[in-house]
Write an enzyme that holds these catalytic residues in place. Structure first.
Site, PDB file in Angstrom:
ATOM      1  CE1 TYR A  94      -4.327  -2.014   5.368  1.00 36.38           C
ATOM      2  CE2 TYR A  94      -3.512   0.211   4.965  1.00 36.38           C
ATOM      3  CZ  TYR A  94      -3.979  -1.000   4.490  1.00 36.38           C
ATOM      4  OH  TYR A  94      -4.091  -1.206   3.136  1.00 36.38           O
ATOM      5  CE  LYS A 116      -2.073  -3.877   3.129  1.00 34.43           C
ATOM      6  NZ  LYS A 116      -2.181  -5.085   2.267  1.00 34.43           N
ATOM      7  CB  THR A 168      -7.410   6.299  -1.937  1.00 34.64           C
ATOM      8  OG1 THR A 168      -6.610   6.895  -0.919  1.00 34.64           O
ATOM      9  CG2 THR A 168      -8.816   6.075  -1.400  1.00 34.64           C
ATOM     10  CB  SER A 195      -0.909   0.017   1.235  1.00 34.42           C
ATOM     11  OG  SER A 195      -1.602   1.251   1.354  1.00 34.42           O
TER      12      SER A 195
END
Length: 254
Positions: free
Chosen positions: A157, A161, A189, A144
């Site tokens: 989170y 990632k 996103t 991400s």
């Protein structure tokens, strides 16, 4: 051009979102596909039907990636069905948005187990199968943009990632001698179930889209091409790399 013709591709978390797009995209490029899913049986069945409609074979295997046994089971069932594993796409992940100061221990630990521990054991199981086969392979992990930037409600989170990104770098070194390439994609996103509640506010969604040089938020299909590229022989000399797929959001942060 059929970039994955005759390959067997495995995708985790593929009943919806990016995983679904990657699985169906792989089938469009000639692959047979095994998908992992946690709970969404209807979504998994729909993906299998879509792949079969393209003339390729598909199976869906249910399992919680937080359990290391799920990794062994997924690989074994894919090999039973298709004989081998050529490409592994680690996509499964969760992001239950929550403030930092009162983060519940169980929320933190569950996010770690699914996103990071799950990736580790899934990649390890896939790599062992590829090593056993003896003719290389490709592993692509969905990291991400959050591996590179922070998020106020993502303190549990973003480290996972970053960990997935780092795992691919280290696995590239560990597995290069076996002809196994390991790379990651870093989505910006993307409009998926993971953030639908966070983006339910139309004003917030518009503000976030306005920050993206390409002028829109991402869709799951935007990831299919980059994943398939990294899985294919077009990327045969690419390993340990991280590909931003964010519409230019990261370079527009200043």
């Amino acid at each position: 051009m059929m970039l994955l013709d005759g390959k067997v591709v495995l995708v985790t978390g593929a009943s919806a979102g990016i995983g679904r797009a990657a699985a169906i995209g792989a089938a469009r490029h000639g692959a047979d596909v095994a998908i992992n899913f946690a709970r969404d049986q209807a979504g998994a069945d729909d993906v299998v039907a879509a792949i079969e409609a393209l003339g390729r074979r598909a199976i869906a295997v249910q399992g919680d990636v937080a359990d290391p046994e799920t990794a062994r089971d997924f690989i074994a069932k894919a090999v039973d069905a298709f004989g081998r594993t050529d490409v592994f796409v680690n996509n499964a992940g969760i992001c239950p948005f929550h403030a930092f100061l009162d983060m519940p221990v169980e929320t933190f630990e569950r996010t770690m187990r699914v996103n990071l521990h799950g990736a580790y054991f899934m990649v390890q199981a896939a790599a062992n199968q590829m090593v056993q086969q003896g003719d290389g392979g490709a592993i692509v992990a969905v990291s991400s943009i959050s591996a590179l930037v922070g998020g106020e409600f993502q303190t549990h989170y973003t480290p996972t990632k970053a960990g997935v990104h780092s795992l691919m770098q280290s696995a590239a070194i560990a597995l290069g001698r076996h002809g196994i390439r390991c790379n990651s994609v870093l989505p910006g996103t993307i409009l998926t179930d993971i953030n639908k509640d966070d983006l339910a506010d139309a004003d917030k969604r518009a503000r976030m889209a306005a920050r993206v040089p390409l002028g829109r938020l991402g869709e799951p299909d935007d990831l299919a091409g980059p994943i398939i590229f990294l899985a294919s022989d077009l990327a045969r000399y690419v390993t340990g790399a991280a590909l931003l797929v964010d519409g230019g959001a990261f370079v527009n942060l200043q």
